[in-house]
Design a protein around this motif. Structure first.
Motif, mmCIF file in Angstrom:
data_model
loop_
_atom_site.group_PDB
_atom_site.id
_atom_site.type_symbol
_atom_site.label_atom_id
_atom_site.label_comp_id
_atom_site.label_asym_id
_atom_site.label_seq_id
_atom_site.Cartn_x
_atom_site.Cartn_y
_atom_site.Cartn_z
ATOM 1 N N ILE A 165 0.817 -1.210 0.000
ATOM 2 C CA ILE A 165 0.000 0.000 0.000
ATOM 3 C C ILE A 165 0.856 1.267 0.000
ATOM 4 O O ILE A 165 0.393 2.335 -0.414
ATOM 5 C CB ILE A 165 -0.970 -0.012 1.208
ATOM 6 N N ALA A 166 2.121 1.154 0.446
ATOM 7 C CA ALA A 166 3.000 2.322 0.478
ATOM 8 C C ALA A 166 3.338 2.818 -0.924
ATOM 9 O O ALA A 166 3.673 3.987 -1.109
ATOM 10 C CB ALA A 166 4.279 1.985 1.241
ATOM 11 N N PHE A 167 3.261 1.928 -1.912
ATOM 12 C CA PHE A 167 3.605 2.305 -3.287
ATOM 13 C C PHE A 167 2.369 2.580 -4.141
ATOM 14 O O PHE A 167 2.505 2.859 -5.334
ATOM 15 C CB PHE A 167 4.410 1.182 -3.944
ATOM 16 N N THR A 168 1.191 2.501 -3.553
ATOM 17 C CA THR A 168 -0.030 2.605 -4.346
ATOM 18 C C THR A 168 -0.159 3.945 -5.046
ATOM 19 O O THR A 168 -0.349 4.007 -6.274
ATOM 20 C CB THR A 168 -1.264 2.379 -3.445
ATOM 21 N N ILE A 169 -0.065 5.033 -4.311
ATOM 22 C CA ILE A 169 -0.250 6.358 -4.898
ATOM 23 C C ILE A 169 0.847 6.678 -5.919
ATOM 24 O O ILE A 169 0.532 7.159 -7.022
ATOM 25 C CB ILE A 169 -0.322 7.435 -3.799
ATOM 26 N N PRO A 170 2.137 6.435 -5.608
ATOM 27 C CA PRO A 170 3.156 6.688 -6.632
ATOM 28 C C PRO A 170 2.930 5.899 -7.918
ATOM 29 O O PRO A 170 3.061 6.451 -9.022
ATOM 30 C CB PRO A 170 4.454 6.252 -5.938
ATOM 31 N N PHE B 47 -4.467 -6.784 -4.875
ATOM 32 C CA PHE B 47 -4.425 -5.364 -4.517
ATOM 33 C C PHE B 47 -4.071 -4.483 -5.714
ATOM 34 O O PHE B 47 -4.826 -3.570 -6.075
ATOM 35 C CB PHE B 47 -3.425 -5.158 -3.382
ATOM 36 N N TYR B 48 -2.913 -4.742 -6.345
ATOM 37 C CA TYR B 48 -2.489 -3.898 -7.459
ATOM 38 C C TYR B 48 -3.391 -4.078 -8.680
ATOM 39 O O TYR B 48 -3.629 -3.122 -9.429
ATOM 40 C CB TYR B 48 -1.036 -4.203 -7.835
ATOM 41 N N ALA B 49 -3.874 -5.298 -8.888
ATOM 42 C CA ALA B 49 -4.783 -5.526 -10.006
ATOM 43 C C ALA B 49 -6.073 -4.739 -9.827
ATOM 44 O O ALA B 49 -6.672 -4.270 -10.803
ATOM 45 C CB ALA B 49 -5.084 -7.013 -10.137
ATOM 46 N N LEU B 50 -6.505 -4.566 -8.589
ATOM 47 C CA LEU B 50 -7.723 -3.801 -8.314
ATOM 48 C C LEU B 50 -7.491 -2.308 -8.520
ATOM 49 O O LEU B 50 -8.351 -1.607 -9.068
ATOM 50 C CB LEU B 50 -8.189 -4.070 -6.879
ATOM 51 N N ILE B 51 -6.324 -1.819 -8.105
ATOM 52 C CA ILE B 51 -6.054 -0.386 -8.150
ATOM 53 C C ILE B 51 -5.693 0.086 -9.558
ATOM 54 O O ILE B 51 -6.116 1.155 -10.003
ATOM 55 C CB ILE B 51 -4.914 -0.026 -7.172
ATOM 56 N N LEU B 52 -4.920 -0.718 -10.291
ATOM 57 C CA LEU B 52 -4.337 -0.264 -11.558
ATOM 58 C C LEU B 52 -5.083 -0.737 -12.800
ATOM 59 O O LEU B 52 -4.629 -0.499 -13.911
ATOM 60 C CB LEU B 52 -2.871 -0.712 -11.635
ATOM 61 N N THR B 53 -6.184 -1.452 -12.635
ATOM 62 C CA THR B 53 -6.957 -1.903 -13.794
ATOM 63 C C THR B 53 -8.406 -1.438 -13.664
ATOM 64 O O THR B 53 -8.886 -1.163 -12.564
ATOM 65 C CB THR B 53 -6.928 -3.436 -13.939
ATOM 66 N N ARG B 54 -9.067 -1.393 -14.810
ATOM 67 C CA ARG B 54 -10.468 -0.998 -14.836
ATOM 68 C C ARG B 54 -11.314 -2.022 -15.596
ATOM 69 O O ARG B 54 -12.203 -2.643 -15.046
ATOM 70 C CB ARG B 54 -10.616 0.388 -15.487
ATOM 71 N N PHE C 15 3.130 -15.462 -6.758
ATOM 72 C CA PHE C 15 2.948 -14.112 -6.222
ATOM 73 C C PHE C 15 2.212 -13.220 -7.225
ATOM 74 O O PHE C 15 1.341 -12.426 -6.838
ATOM 75 C CB PHE C 15 4.294 -13.490 -5.864
ATOM 76 N N SER C 16 2.564 -13.336 -8.505
ATOM 77 C CA SER C 16 1.900 -12.526 -9.532
ATOM 78 C C SER C 16 0.462 -12.989 -9.739
ATOM 79 O O SER C 16 -0.457 -12.173 -9.870
ATOM 80 C CB SER C 16 2.671 -12.616 -10.853
ATOM 81 N N TRP C 17 0.268 -14.293 -9.772
ATOM 82 C CA TRP C 17 -1.062 -14.856 -10.040
ATOM 83 C C TRP C 17 -2.051 -14.521 -8.928
ATOM 84 O O TRP C 17 -3.229 -14.244 -9.192
ATOM 85 C CB TRP C 17 -0.933 -16.364 -10.207
ATOM 86 N N ASN C 18 -1.593 -14.544 -7.695
ATOM 87 C CA ASN C 18 -2.494 -14.355 -6.556
ATOM 88 C C ASN C 18 -2.731 -12.894 -6.204
ATOM 89 O O ASN C 18 -3.563 -12.607 -5.324
ATOM 90 C CB ASN C 18 -1.944 -15.078 -5.321
ATOM 91 N N ALA D 87 -8.113 -12.407 -13.015
ATOM 92 C CA ALA D 87 -9.102 -13.341 -12.478
ATOM 93 C C ALA D 87 -9.474 -13.068 -11.016
ATOM 94 O O ALA D 87 -10.669 -13.116 -10.677
ATOM 95 C CB ALA D 87 -8.602 -14.777 -12.643
ATOM 96 N N PRO D 88 -8.520 -12.812 -10.108
ATOM 97 C CA PRO D 88 -8.923 -12.544 -8.718
ATOM 98 C C PRO D 88 -9.879 -11.362 -8.587
ATOM 99 O O PRO D 88 -10.794 -11.378 -7.756
ATOM 100 C CB PRO D 88 -7.585 -12.270 -8.016
ATOM 101 N N VAL D 89 -9.653 -10.325 -9.398
ATOM 102 C CA VAL D 89 -10.542 -9.160 -9.343
ATOM 103 C C VAL D 89 -11.891 -9.492 -9.965
ATOM 104 O O VAL D 89 -12.946 -9.041 -9.490
ATOM 105 C CB VAL D 89 -9.899 -7.963 -10.069
ATOM 106 N N ALA D 90 -11.880 -10.295 -11.027
ATOM 107 C CA ALA D 90 -13.130 -10.662 -11.696
ATOM 108 C C ALA D 90 -14.052 -11.457 -10.771
ATOM 109 O O ALA D 90 -15.283 -11.339 -10.862
ATOM 110 C CB ALA D 90 -12.832 -11.470 -12.954
ATOM 111 N N ILE D 91 -13.465 -12.269 -9.892
ATOM 112 C CA ILE D 91 -14.288 -13.068 -8.973
ATOM 113 C C ILE D 91 -15.098 -12.174 -8.038
ATOM 114 O O ILE D 91 -16.224 -12.501 -7.663
ATOM 115 C CB ILE D 91 -13.392 -14.029 -8.167
ATOM 116 N N VAL D 92 -14.532 -11.015 -7.686
ATOM 117 C CA VAL D 92 -15.243 -10.099 -6.794
ATOM 118 C C VAL D 92 -16.533 -9.603 -7.439
ATOM 119 O O VAL D 92 -17.496 -9.273 -6.737
ATOM 120 C CB VAL D 92 -14.324 -8.910 -6.428
#
Length: 259
Positions: free
Chosen positions: A103-108, A195-202, A189-192, A208-213
Motif C-alpha cells: 500500500i505504500a507504493f499505491t499512490i506513486p 491489490f495492485y490488479a484492483l487499483i491499476l486496472t479498470r 505471487f503474480s497470479w495471486n 481473475a482474482p478481481v473478476a471473482i469479486v
C-alpha cells in the motif's frame, strides 16, 4: 499417520471448493454430500468476461515471471561472483524493496501510470509485479549460485569458454532446481495478487482474482460461479508446480544440509 492428517487438513478447503463448483446452484448449501454433478457453474463463466480476465492473469503472471528471471538471474550471478565496492550494500537495498507494504507504493504507482498511460494495461501490471519479484529472484538465486563451486567455471574458462558461456553451460544448469523453485514463487505471487490488479486496472486488464469479486453483488452472491472460478484460478498454479515438482523439491531443500 500424522502426515496424512496434515495433508487432509491442508487439502480440505480446496476439495470443498471443488465439490461446490460441481453442485447445482439451488443445492449449493445443501448439507447432503450426495448430488448430481453439473458443469453449469463453469459454463456460466463462458458467458461473461471471466475468460478474458483469466487470460489476462496468465499473460501478466507469465510475462512478469519471465522478465524477473531474465533480469534477476544475471544480477544474482554478478552479485555472487564479482567483487566490487558496495556489493553487500547493493544486495541489502534490493531486499529492502520487499520490506515495505504494497500500500505504500499505491499512490506513486497510480500517478505514474496515469501519466505514462499504463493504467489498465497488461504490460503495466506485469511491470509492477516485476519490481517486487526481482528481489525474490536475486536473493534466492544468489544462494543457489553460491552452492556451485567456482572451480567448475574456472575449468570451463581454461577449456576456452568465456564468462557468460560458462554461466550458460555450467552454472545455470547446475542451479536449475533453484531456478524452478524461484519461477514457481514468482508466478504464484503474480497470479495471486489482488491489490495492485484492483487499483491499476479498470476493464481491459482486469485479472481473475478481481473478476471473482464481481460475482459478489448486492442482489446476492453467485456461489456457483465463485466456486467454479476459484477452482479454475487454482489450476494453473497446481499444474505448473506438478510439472516442475522434481526441480522444486531439490530447489527448496538445497543448502539445508552441509557436507
Amino acid at each position: 499417520m500424522a502426515a496424512l492428517v496434515v495433508l487432509v487438513a491442508v487439502l480440505a478447503p480446496f476439495l470443498w471448493l471443488v465439490q461446490l463448483a460441481f453442485r447445482p446452484a439451488d443445492r449449493i448449501f445443501d448439507e447432503a454430500l450426495g448430488f448430481t454433478p453439473t458443469l453449469a457453474g463453469f459454463t456460466s463463466l463462458l458467458q461473461g468476461n471471466f475468460v478474458r480476465s483469466f487470460a489476462n492473469s496468465l499473460v501478466v503472471s507469465t510475462l512478469s515471471t519471465v522478465l524477473s528471471l531474465a533480469i534477476g538471474v544475471p544480477a544474482a550471478y554478478a552479485l555472487t561472483r564479482w567483487n566490487f565496492p558496495g556489493r553487500r550494500h547493493v544486495a541489502l537495498w534490493i531486499l529492502v524493496t520487499r520490506m515495505a507494504p504494497p500500500i505504500a507504493f499505491t499512490i506513486p504507482f497510480f500517478l505514474a501510470y496515469r501519466w505514462l498511460g499504463l493504467q489498465d494495461t497488461v504490460v503495466g501490471l506485469a511491470l509492477v509485479y516485476l519490481t517486487f519479484n526481482l528481489a525474490i529472484v536475486i536473493w534466492l538465486m544468489q544462494t543457489f549460485f553460491e552452492s556451485v563451486p567456482a572451480s567448475l567455471e574456472e575449468a570451463a574458462w581454461i577449456d576456452g569458454c568465456g564468462i557468460w558461456q560458462a554461466f550458460w553451460r555450467i552454472t545455470l544448469p547446475l542451479a536449475a532446481p533453484g531456478l524452478a523453485a524461484t519461477a514457481v514463487l514468482c508466478f504464484v505471487f503474480s497470479w495471486n495478487d489482488f491489490f495492485y490488479a484492483l487499483i491499476l486496472t479498470r476493464t481491459q486488464a482486469v485479472t481473475a482474482p478481481v473478476a471473482i469479486v464481481n460475482f459478489l453483488q448486492y442482489e446476492g452472491w453467485e456461489w456457483a460461479k465463485i466456486a467454479a472460478a476459484g477452482t479454475l484460478v487454482a489450476l494453473p498454479v497446481v499444474i505448473f508446480t506438478v510439472l516442475v515438482r522434481r526441480y522444486l523439491v531439490h530447489g527448496l531443500t538445497a543448502g539445508s544440509v552441509k557436507d
